[in-house]
Design a protein around this motif. Structure first.
Motif, PDB file in Angstrom:
ATOM      1  N   ARG A 165       0.830  -1.219   0.000  1.00 18.65           N
ATOM      2  CA  ARG A 165       0.000   0.000   0.000  1.00 18.65           C
ATOM      3  C   ARG A 165       0.862   1.267   0.000  1.00 18.65           C
ATOM      4  NH1 ARG A 165      -2.033   0.469   5.549  1.00 18.65           N
ATOM      5  NH2 ARG A 165       0.058   1.347   5.768  1.00 18.65           N
ATOM      6  N   ASP A 166       1.824   1.340   0.924  1.00 15.96           N
ATOM      7  CA  ASP A 166       2.627   2.564   1.048  1.00 15.96           C
ATOM      8  C   ASP A 166       3.515   2.789  -0.164  1.00 15.96           C
ATOM      9  OD1 ASP A 166       1.482   3.073   3.486  1.00 15.96           O
ATOM     10  OD2 ASP A 166       3.120   2.238   4.667  1.00 15.96           O
ATOM     11  N   LEU A 167       4.035   1.714  -0.738  1.00 16.22           N
ATOM     12  CA  LEU A 167       4.865   1.865  -1.933  1.00 16.22           C
ATOM     13  C   LEU A 167       4.019   2.301  -3.126  1.00 16.22           C
ATOM     14  CD1 LEU A 167       7.683   1.611  -3.088  1.00 16.22           C
ATOM     15  CD2 LEU A 167       7.237  -0.807  -3.528  1.00 16.22           C
ATOM     16  N   GLY A 168       2.806   1.756  -3.227  1.00 19.00           N
ATOM     17  CA  GLY A 168       1.910   2.179  -4.299  1.00 19.00           C
ATOM     18  C   GLY A 168       1.530   3.638  -4.189  1.00 19.00           C
ATOM     19  N   LEU A 169       1.256   4.087  -2.970  1.00 20.55           N
ATOM     20  CA  LEU A 169       0.921   5.495  -2.757  1.00 20.55           C
ATOM     21  C   LEU A 169       2.100   6.403  -3.092  1.00 20.55           C
ATOM     22  CD1 LEU A 169      -1.097   5.243   0.590  1.00 20.55           C
ATOM     23  CD2 LEU A 169      -2.005   5.694  -1.696  1.00 20.55           C
ATOM     24  N   LEU A 170       3.318   5.966  -2.755  1.00 25.70           N
ATOM     25  CA  LEU A 170       4.503   6.764  -3.088  1.00 25.70           C
ATOM     26  C   LEU A 170       4.652   6.897  -4.591  1.00 25.70           C
ATOM     27  CD1 LEU A 170       7.172   8.186  -2.380  1.00 25.70           C
ATOM     28  CD2 LEU A 170       8.263   5.923  -2.369  1.00 25.70           C
ATOM     29  N   GLY A 171       4.522   5.781  -5.315  1.00 25.07           N
ATOM     30  CA  GLY A 171       4.641   5.839  -6.773  1.00 25.07           C
ATOM     31  C   GLY A 171       3.590   6.727  -7.397  1.00 25.07           C
ATOM     32  N   GLU A 236      10.918  -7.654  -4.577  1.00 26.71           N
ATOM     33  CA  GLU A 236      10.525  -6.788  -5.692  1.00 26.71           C
ATOM     34  C   GLU A 236      10.149  -5.394  -5.201  1.00 26.71           C
ATOM     35  OE1 GLU A 236       7.448  -8.561  -7.971  1.00 26.71           O
ATOM     36  OE2 GLU A 236       8.618 -10.333  -8.525  1.00 26.71           O
ATOM     37  N   MET A 237       9.476  -5.331  -4.064  1.00 23.60           N
ATOM     38  CA  MET A 237       9.108  -4.029  -3.519  1.00 23.60           C
ATOM     39  C   MET A 237      10.338  -3.243  -3.088  1.00 23.60           C
ATOM     40  SD  MET A 237       5.595  -4.589  -1.340  1.00 23.60           S
ATOM     41  CE  MET A 237       5.316  -6.327  -1.180  1.00 23.60           C
ATOM     42  N   ARG A 238      11.310  -3.928  -2.497  1.00 27.77           N
ATOM     43  CA  ARG A 238      12.547  -3.265  -2.098  1.00 27.77           C
ATOM     44  C   ARG A 238      13.282  -2.725  -3.330  1.00 27.77           C
ATOM     45  NH1 ARG A 238      14.526  -0.868   2.144  1.00 27.77           N
ATOM     46  NH2 ARG A 238      13.807  -2.561   3.487  1.00 27.77           N
ATOM     47  N   ALA A 239      13.311  -3.524  -4.399  1.00 31.60           N
ATOM     48  CA  ALA A 239      13.977  -3.079  -5.630  1.00 31.60           C
ATOM     49  C   ALA A 239      13.270  -1.863  -6.223  1.00 31.60           C
ATOM     50  CB  ALA A 239      14.008  -4.227  -6.640  1.00 31.60           C
ATOM     51  N   LEU A 240      11.933  -1.864  -6.183  1.00 27.86           N
ATOM     52  CA  LEU A 240      11.190  -0.720  -6.713  1.00 27.86           C
ATOM     53  C   LEU A 240      11.426   0.522  -5.869  1.00 27.86           C
ATOM     54  CD1 LEU A 240       9.178   0.527  -8.665  1.00 27.86           C
ATOM     55  CD2 LEU A 240       7.315  -0.356  -7.237  1.00 27.86           C
ATOM     56  N   LYS A 243      14.542   2.105  -6.763  1.00 26.79           N
ATOM     57  CA  LYS A 243      14.435   2.829  -8.031  1.00 26.79           C
ATOM     58  C   LYS A 243      13.721   4.161  -7.851  1.00 26.79           C
ATOM     59  CE  LYS A 243      13.353   0.557 -11.762  1.00 26.79           C
ATOM     60  NZ  LYS A 243      12.598  -0.194 -12.809  1.00 26.79           N
ATOM     61  N   LEU A 244      12.695   4.183  -6.989  1.00 27.38           N
ATOM     62  CA  LEU A 244      11.893   5.393  -6.823  1.00 27.38           C
ATOM     63  C   LEU A 244      12.551   6.431  -5.918  1.00 27.38           C
ATOM     64  CD1 LEU A 244       8.280   3.920  -6.409  1.00 27.38           C
ATOM     65  CD2 LEU A 244       9.331   4.866  -8.467  1.00 27.38           C
ATOM     66  N   SER A 245      13.373   5.978  -4.970  1.00 27.42           N
ATOM     67  CA  SER A 245      13.950   6.918  -4.005  1.00 27.42           C
ATOM     68  C   SER A 245      14.783   8.022  -4.660  1.00 27.42           C
ATOM     69  CB  SER A 245      14.780   6.159  -2.969  1.00 27.42           C
ATOM     70  OG  SER A 245      13.954   5.344  -2.170  1.00 27.42           O
ATOM     71  N   LEU A 288       3.648   3.056 -14.614  1.00 28.11           N
ATOM     72  CA  LEU A 288       3.824   1.749 -15.232  1.00 28.11           C
ATOM     73  C   LEU A 288       4.715   0.856 -14.370  1.00 28.11           C
ATOM     74  CD1 LEU A 288       3.424  -0.168 -17.608  1.00 28.11           C
ATOM     75  CD2 LEU A 288       5.371   0.934 -18.742  1.00 28.11           C
ATOM     76  N   ALA A 289       5.800   1.412 -13.831  1.00 28.70           N
ATOM     77  CA  ALA A 289       6.694   0.627 -12.980  1.00 28.70           C
ATOM     78  C   ALA A 289       5.974   0.131 -11.739  1.00 28.70           C
ATOM     79  CB  ALA A 289       7.908   1.469 -12.591  1.00 28.70           C
ATOM     80  N   VAL A 290       5.110   0.969 -11.181  1.00 29.41           N
ATOM     81  CA  VAL A 290       4.357   0.582  -9.987  1.00 29.41           C
ATOM     82  C   VAL A 290       3.352  -0.507 -10.319  1.00 29.41           C
ATOM     83  CG1 VAL A 290       2.683   1.411  -8.296  1.00 29.41           C
ATOM     84  CG2 VAL A 290       4.690   2.789  -8.826  1.00 29.41           C
ATOM     85  N   GLN A 291       2.712  -0.407 -11.485  1.00 26.46           N
ATOM     86  CA  GLN A 291       1.737  -1.426 -11.871  1.00 26.46           C
ATOM     87  C   GLN A 291       2.411  -2.753 -12.186  1.00 26.46           C
ATOM     88  OE1 GLN A 291      -1.192  -0.287 -14.760  1.00 26.46           O
ATOM     89  NE2 GLN A 291      -1.506   1.737 -13.881  1.00 26.46           N
ATOM     90  N   VAL A 292       3.565  -2.703 -12.840  1.00 29.91           N
ATOM     91  CA  VAL A 292       4.287  -3.935 -13.154  1.00 29.91           C
ATOM     92  C   VAL A 292       4.682  -4.668 -11.875  1.00 29.91           C
ATOM     93  CG1 VAL A 292       6.447  -4.832 -14.097  1.00 29.91           C
ATOM     94  CG2 VAL A 292       5.108  -3.165 -15.404  1.00 29.91           C
TER      95      VAL A 292
END
Length: 344
Positions: A165-171, A236-240, A243-245, A288-292
């Motif tokens: 949830r929190d990673l999706g909201l950040l993206g 996968e969430m850690r890798a994303l 990438k987003l940070s 797109l990266a968040v959805q993938v």
């Protein structure tokens, strides 16, 4: 309000956690009472109650802390009682000595309290004979073992949902910030609008911290947890997040540069329109990266599965005095593109 906040949590603990604590406490009481006849199995019940925590890893750490605290406390109480006799003031002395020993060995606050409490309970509730002390240690070990077993067997908590949830909201907020900056580049802005744009960009930092904390909690919840099937999701969430940070830093920097160098003629600069288009494309590719990664809170049907970012912009030096801002925006865009496509 202050008194209420001191005794009430912002949210309730899950009911399942309460049930697990109750089951562990009752089980420890019954089993310890059956295996060690005599005084009520208070040590076992307290140990089980304290060991049932949100994750199996935390339970294991608390079990070690609890067990060592009880052993040290019982040894101190027994030694002082055999040396000084069954005097009431020996209880107070045992508490002080236990606290000093914990301090000397740099024990954690939890273990330090446990040493003192165990010493006090041994002297206040029962005999100080070596057999009584040994029974209380065994009783505690029974309690912590039952607490760990119950916490591991009854639906061990896996905290991947908050991380997702929190990673999706950040993206989603990164993409929205890129879109807002793109729109702002093409229109005149009031001072209030510029301030609002800057404030919204700065909100990315606490959202990034929340995503980091949630992913870390999720990783901890899977440590020593029999349910490890979701470990790949967290990787996968850690890798994303990694990438987003950096993109968070770039977005805040771009917004700050726009805030500092804004003037009403900026929208007339031809290169600015091309940069705005690239910002929108970058926002698309963040979504797109968040959805993938399957962490989007609400996947958008408008997001194409094809990356939208083109090659980095190459333009001639601006004819106006906006070259500092344009150069800064182009460099940040280059870095964002590098993160999204995996280039250095």
């Amino acid at each position: 309000m202050r008194m209420t906040s001191a005794v009430r949590s912002a949210k309730r603990a899950p009911l399942l956690q309460v049930v697990k604590s109750a089951v562990a406490t009752i089980g420890a009481w019954l089993i310890a009472g059956w295996l060690i006849p005599g005084p009520l199995p208070v040590f076992a019940a307290i140990a089980a109650l304290l060991v049932v925590l949100p994750s199996v890893n935390q339970s294991f750490a608390k079990a070690i802390e609890r067990s060592l605290g009880v052993i040290v406390g019982v040894v101190i109480a027994t030694g002082l009682s055999l040396l000084l006799g069954p005097q009431s003031w020996v209880v107070l002395l045992a508490i002080v000595v236990a606290m000093l020993v914990a301090w000397a060995f740099r024990a954690t606050p939890g273990m330090g309290n446990q040493v003192a409490i165990s010493a006090m309970l041994v002297l206040a509730l029962g005999s100080s004979s070596p057999q009584y002390a040994l029974d209380r240690i065994i009783e505690t070990l029974i309690g912590v073992a039952i607490g760990i077993i119950v916490n591991a067997l009854i639906v061990p908590p896996v905290l991947t949902a908050p991380a997702r949830r929190d990673l999706g909201l950040l993206g989603a907020e990164i993409a929205a910030s890129l879109d807002r900056l793109a729109a702002a580049l093409l229109t005149s802005q009031t001072p209030a609008q510029l301030q609002g744009l800057m404030l919204e960009a700065r909100l990315l930092r606490p959202m990034q911290a929340a995503a980091e904390a949630s992913i870390t909690a999720g990783e901890e919840s899977l440590t020593l947890n029999p349910r490890r099937s979701q470990r790949g999701d967290l990787r996968e969430m850690r890798a994303l997040l990694e990438k987003l940070s950096p993109i968070v830093t770039q977005v805040i920097g771009m917004t700050r540069a726009y805030f500092d160098h804004y003037d009403d003629s900026l929208a007339d600069e031809p290169t600015v329109h091309a940069i705005a288009e690239q910002l929108r494309r970058a926002g698309h590719d963040v979504r797109l990266a968040v959805q993938v990664a399957d962490v989007a809170p609400e996947p958008s049907s408008e997001t194409s599965a094809i990356p939208a970012l083109t090659a980095p912009l190459r333009v001639k030096p601006p004819a106006s005095g906006h070259w500092i801002l344009i150069g800064s925006l182009m460099e940040d865009l280059r870095r964002i593109r590098g993160e999204l496509v995996g280039e250095e």
